[in-house]
Design a protein around this motif. Structure first.
Motif, PDB file in Angstrom:
ATOM      1  N   HIS A 177      30.588  77.129   2.020  1.00  0.00           N
ATOM      2  CA  HIS A 177      31.637  76.482   2.726  1.00  0.00           C
ATOM      3  C   HIS A 177      32.007  75.036   2.243  1.00  0.00           C
ATOM      4  O   HIS A 177      31.287  74.501   1.496  1.00  0.00           O
ATOM      5  N   SER A 178      33.161  74.696   2.418  1.00  0.00           N
ATOM      6  CA  SER A 178      34.071  73.471   2.199  1.00  0.00           C
ATOM      7  C   SER A 178      34.972  73.015   3.131  1.00  0.00           C
ATOM      8  O   SER A 178      35.566  73.690   3.664  1.00  0.00           O
ATOM      9  N   THR A 179      35.048  71.571   3.374  1.00  0.00           N
ATOM     10  CA  THR A 179      36.268  70.971   4.173  1.00  0.00           C
ATOM     11  C   THR A 179      36.431  69.688   3.416  1.00  0.00           C
ATOM     12  O   THR A 179      35.545  69.068   2.842  1.00  0.00           O
ATOM     13  N   SER A 180      37.831  69.295   3.718  1.00  0.00           N
ATOM     14  CA  SER A 180      38.099  68.052   3.198  1.00  0.00           C
ATOM     15  C   SER A 180      38.728  67.020   4.502  1.00  0.00           C
ATOM     16  O   SER A 180      39.143  67.731   5.547  1.00  0.00           O
ATOM     17  N   VAL A 181      38.354  65.749   4.334  1.00  0.00           N
ATOM     18  CA  VAL A 181      38.827  64.873   5.377  1.00  0.00           C
ATOM     19  C   VAL A 181      39.710  64.000   4.596  1.00  0.00           C
ATOM     20  O   VAL A 181      39.394  63.381   3.694  1.00  0.00           O
ATOM     21  N   THR A 182      40.842  63.512   5.109  1.00  0.00           N
ATOM     22  CA  THR A 182      41.697  62.378   4.809  1.00  0.00           C
ATOM     23  C   THR A 182      41.329  60.959   5.167  1.00  0.00           C
ATOM     24  O   THR A 182      41.052  60.911   6.422  1.00  0.00           O
ATOM     25  N   VAL A 183      41.099  60.068   4.267  1.00  0.00           N
ATOM     26  CA  VAL A 183      40.599  58.724   4.507  1.00  0.00           C
ATOM     27  C   VAL A 183      41.722  57.941   3.877  1.00  0.00           C
ATOM     28  O   VAL A 183      42.469  58.236   2.907  1.00  0.00           O
ATOM     29  N   TYR A 184      41.669  56.394   4.432  1.00  0.00           N
ATOM     30  CA  TYR A 184      42.816  55.477   3.752  1.00  0.00           C
ATOM     31  C   TYR A 184      42.189  54.409   3.238  1.00  0.00           C
ATOM     32  O   TYR A 184      41.144  53.803   3.835  1.00  0.00           O
ATOM     33  N   ASP A 185      42.529  53.931   2.099  1.00  0.00           N
ATOM     34  CA  ASP A 185      42.064  52.394   1.638  1.00  0.00           C
ATOM     35  C   ASP A 185      42.829  51.233   2.261  1.00  0.00           C
ATOM     36  O   ASP A 185      43.647  51.652   3.279  1.00  0.00           O
ATOM     37  N   SER A 186      42.394  50.049   1.987  1.00  0.00           N
ATOM     38  CA  SER A 186      43.180  48.912   2.740  1.00  0.00           C
ATOM     39  C   SER A 186      44.507  48.662   2.308  1.00  0.00           C
ATOM     40  O   SER A 186      45.293  48.134   3.163  1.00  0.00           O
ATOM     41  N   LEU A 187      45.275  49.599   1.551  1.00  0.00           N
ATOM     42  CA  LEU A 187      46.620  49.576   1.152  1.00  0.00           C
ATOM     43  C   LEU A 187      47.334  50.621   1.733  1.00  0.00           C
ATOM     44  O   LEU A 187      48.606  50.746   1.684  1.00  0.00           O
ATOM     45  N   GLY A 188      46.699  51.490   2.511  1.00  0.00           N
ATOM     46  CA  GLY A 188      47.217  52.777   3.133  1.00  0.00           C
ATOM     47  C   GLY A 188      47.534  53.635   2.198  1.00  0.00           C
ATOM     48  O   GLY A 188      47.916  55.015   2.832  1.00  0.00           O
ATOM     49  N   THR A 189      46.569  53.983   1.119  1.00  0.00           N
ATOM     50  CA  THR A 189      46.972  55.153   0.196  1.00  0.00           C
ATOM     51  C   THR A 189      45.796  56.156   0.859  1.00  0.00           C
ATOM     52  O   THR A 189      44.408  55.794   1.055  1.00  0.00           O
ATOM     53  N   SER A 190      46.220  57.553   0.872  1.00  0.00           N
ATOM     54  CA  SER A 190      45.418  58.520   1.083  1.00  0.00           C
ATOM     55  C   SER A 190      44.380  59.050   0.155  1.00  0.00           C
ATOM     56  O   SER A 190      44.649  59.219  -0.926  1.00  0.00           O
ATOM     57  N   HIS A 191      42.998  59.389   0.318  1.00  0.00           N
ATOM     58  CA  HIS A 191      42.021  59.875  -0.356  1.00  0.00           C
ATOM     59  C   HIS A 191      41.347  61.143   0.449  1.00  0.00           C
ATOM     60  O   HIS A 191      41.423  61.314   1.577  1.00  0.00           O
ATOM     61  N   LEU A 192      40.802  61.898  -0.402  1.00  0.00           N
ATOM     62  CA  LEU A 192      40.088  62.871   0.120  1.00  0.00           C
ATOM     63  C   LEU A 192      38.592  62.993  -0.050  1.00  0.00           C
ATOM     64  O   LEU A 192      38.182  62.690  -1.325  1.00  0.00           O
ATOM     65  N   VAL A 193      38.062  63.030   1.095  1.00  0.00           N
ATOM     66  CA  VAL A 193      36.414  63.240   1.073  1.00  0.00           C
ATOM     67  C   VAL A 193      36.190  64.716   1.139  1.00  0.00           C
ATOM     68  O   VAL A 193      36.764  65.202   2.377  1.00  0.00           O
ATOM     69  N   THR A 194      35.829  65.380   0.443  1.00  0.00           N
ATOM     70  CA  THR A 194      35.148  66.791   0.290  1.00  0.00           C
ATOM     71  C   THR A 194      33.958  67.165   0.520  1.00  0.00           C
ATOM     72  O   THR A 194      33.017  66.696  -0.160  1.00  0.00           O
ATOM     73  N   MET A 195      33.553  67.980   1.323  1.00  0.00           N
ATOM     74  CA  MET A 195      32.089  68.213   1.898  1.00  0.00           C
ATOM     75  C   MET A 195      31.957  69.686   1.381  1.00  0.00           C
ATOM     76  O   MET A 195      32.814  70.734   1.594  1.00  0.00           O
ATOM     77  N   TYR A 196      30.787  69.892   0.626  1.00  0.00           N
ATOM     78  CA  TYR A 196      30.445  71.202   0.163  1.00  0.00           C
ATOM     79  C   TYR A 196      29.003  71.502   0.700  1.00  0.00           C
ATOM     80  O   TYR A 196      27.998  70.838   0.792  1.00  0.00           O
ATOM     81  N   TYR A 197      29.116  72.912   1.381  1.00  0.00           N
ATOM     82  CA  TYR A 197      27.752  73.315   2.287  1.00  0.00           C
ATOM     83  C   TYR A 197      27.189  74.541   1.393  1.00  0.00           C
ATOM     84  O   TYR A 197      27.950  75.611   1.235  1.00  0.00           O
ATOM     85  N   VAL A 198      25.911  74.314   0.923  1.00  0.00           N
ATOM     86  CA  VAL A 198      25.170  75.257  -0.062  1.00  0.00           C
ATOM     87  C   VAL A 198      24.004  75.760   0.845  1.00  0.00           C
ATOM     88  O   VAL A 198      23.042  75.093   1.201  1.00  0.00           O
ATOM     89  N   LYS A 199      23.791  76.930   0.923  1.00  0.00           N
ATOM     90  CA  LYS A 199      22.651  77.613   1.653  1.00  0.00           C
ATOM     91  C   LYS A 199      21.607  77.837   0.792  1.00  0.00           C
ATOM     92  O   LYS A 199      21.599  78.016  -0.332  1.00  0.00           O
ATOM     93  N   THR A 200      20.484  77.267   1.060  1.00  0.00           N
ATOM     94  CA  THR A 200      19.269  77.609   0.282  1.00  0.00           C
ATOM     95  C   THR A 200      18.274  78.625   0.357  1.00  0.00           C
ATOM     96  O   THR A 200      18.681  79.195   1.406  1.00  0.00           O
TER      97      THR A 200
END
Length: 417
Positions: A184-207
């Motif tokens: 599975h994966s999902t992305s979260v939009t975050v912002y820096d101090s100037l208001g520029t958007s960035h993506l934090v992506t999370m990857y879930y791996v079954k062991t």
């Protein structure tokens, strides 16, 4: 002689017609409160008191009493229009002075300085920088700056029936991993101090271990480090076996020179480290889903409008979805509202007869609530006023008739020989 009685009746009828005419003229005046003429009789007193055989000598207007009944509420769609439902008056400041006066007219707008005004009178209340102090409310925020994201709270559900990926999750790479290397994966939009958007992506791996998953993170297109996954272990009930420490993401130096994350060292600048709290994540048989997502950053925005709650909070809305409190409207009530002095322009001033001003926020104490995007109509009932007009006209005619009859009687006496 009946002339005095007739003349007093004519004066009273004329005053009643004045009152009725003023009520009718203001039938469409927002926040107007009608009045009624009240009369008292006049009696002649002798040296020994009032004789039971003494006739009255006419009438007088004892008062023109204001009627503060509730008017109908009409929706207007204008967000700055406000109606008071219940007791109380808007507290406004007279232009050019610090005098506080009162109104039920809620047709407000912004002037060129950002004050909320009605016919030049400034709406007052409590401001965020001076709670408890009544002062004019001013919208001075045409825009709102960006706020860097400091933390993410992300709770998901990973599928309990998922199988271990057939492709190993990659080591340090600058490109996105092979979809076959994670479940599975999902992305979260975050912002820096100037208001520029960035993506934090999370990857879930079954062991291969039952109930065990590994979580990898990636910031924008930064190189991924496979050596630093976070392990999640679930119990037989699909819950995390214990608290999980927040995942720290060191984003490095941003290309635009901005910063992101909390200011842990208190130097006035974010430390370019984000944290992701994954506590609350579950492992059930249902499909992968994001159950809770909270971030605290946002881009810059411009003012798009104002809203007012029924509790009287005036809030500015911005294009980035943020809401900022402008102020808290207060309503003023009096023990005897009929003692207020009307000044025109839908304004009343306080008098000793009205009693002390009782200031409360809407819905508190004995004051009503505020309905936004609506106004309170005049409380005049035209049908009643037209009937009162007919009655006053007949009253006038009847008194004129007594004068005419008295004149005829005098004429008869004069003609006696």
């Amino acid at each position: 002689m009946g002339f005095q009685q007739g003349l007093s009746g004519l004066a009273a009828a004329s005053k009643q017609l004045d009152v009725v005419g003023n009520n009718v003229a203001n039938a469409n005046t927002v926040g107007f409160k009608g009045s009624r003429a009240e009369f008292a009789d006049l009696y002649a007193a002798s040296l020994y008191g009032v004789s039971s055989a003494q006739a009255g000598i006419g009438t007088k207007t004892s008062a023109v009493a204001q009627q503060f009944t509730q008017g109908n509420i009409t929706n207007t769609g204008n967000p700055l229009d406000m109606a008071v439902f219940g007791n109380g008056f808007f507290t406004v400041q007279r232009p050019g002075t610090n005098e506080l006066v009162y109104t039920r007219n809620g047709q407000f707008k912004l002037d060129n300085q950002g004050f909320i005004v009605n016919n030049g009178y400034q709406l007052t209340g409590y401001t965020p920088d001076a709670p408890g102090v009544i002062k004019p409310l001013q919208v001075d925020a045409g825009s709102i700056g960006a706020k860097a994201t400091t933390a993410i709270k992300l709770a998901t559900n990973v599928t309990a029936t998922a199988t271990v990926p057939t492709v190993a999750f990659p080591g340090a790479v600058a490109t996105a991993p092979d979809p076959k290397s994670y479940n599975h994966s999902t992305s979260v939009t975050v912002y820096d101090s100037l208001g520029t958007s960035h993506l934090v992506t999370m990857y879930y791996v079954k062991t291969t271990n039952p109930g065990e998953w590994q979580v990898y993170t990636r910031f924008d297109s930064n190189t991924m480090a496979a050596a630093t996954p976070t392990t999640l272990t679930f119990d037989a009930n699909g819950r995390l076996a214990g608290p999980v420490a927040p995942i720290a993401i060191n984003v490095g130096t941003l290309p635009n020179g901005a910063a992101i994350g909390p200011d842990a060292d208190l130097d006035g600048y974010p430390d370019n480290t984000l944290t992701v709290d994954v506590n609350g994540t579950t492992q059930f048989a249902s499909a992968f889903a994001v159950n809770n997502l909270v971030t605290d950053g946002y881009t810059d925005g411009v003012l798009t409008g104002l809203v007012t709650t029924k509790e009287g909070k005036v809030q500015a809305k911005f294009s980035n979805g943020q809401v900022k409190d402008v102020g808290q409207i207060v309503l003023t009530n009096f023990r005897n509202p009929q003692g207020l002095a009307p000044q025109g322009d839908n304004i009343w001033t306080s008098t000793p007869e009205a009693g002390d001003a009782q200031v409360n926020t809407p819905g508190a104490g004995a004051v009503g609530v505020i309905q936004s995007a609506a106004v309170e109509d005049s409380n005049i009932d035209l049908t009643t006023e037209l009937v009162n007009m007919i009655t006053a006209q007949r009253f006038y005619q009847a008194n004129a008739q007594t004068i005419k009859t008295q004149d005829q009687i005098l004429q008869t006496l004069i003609n006696l020989r």
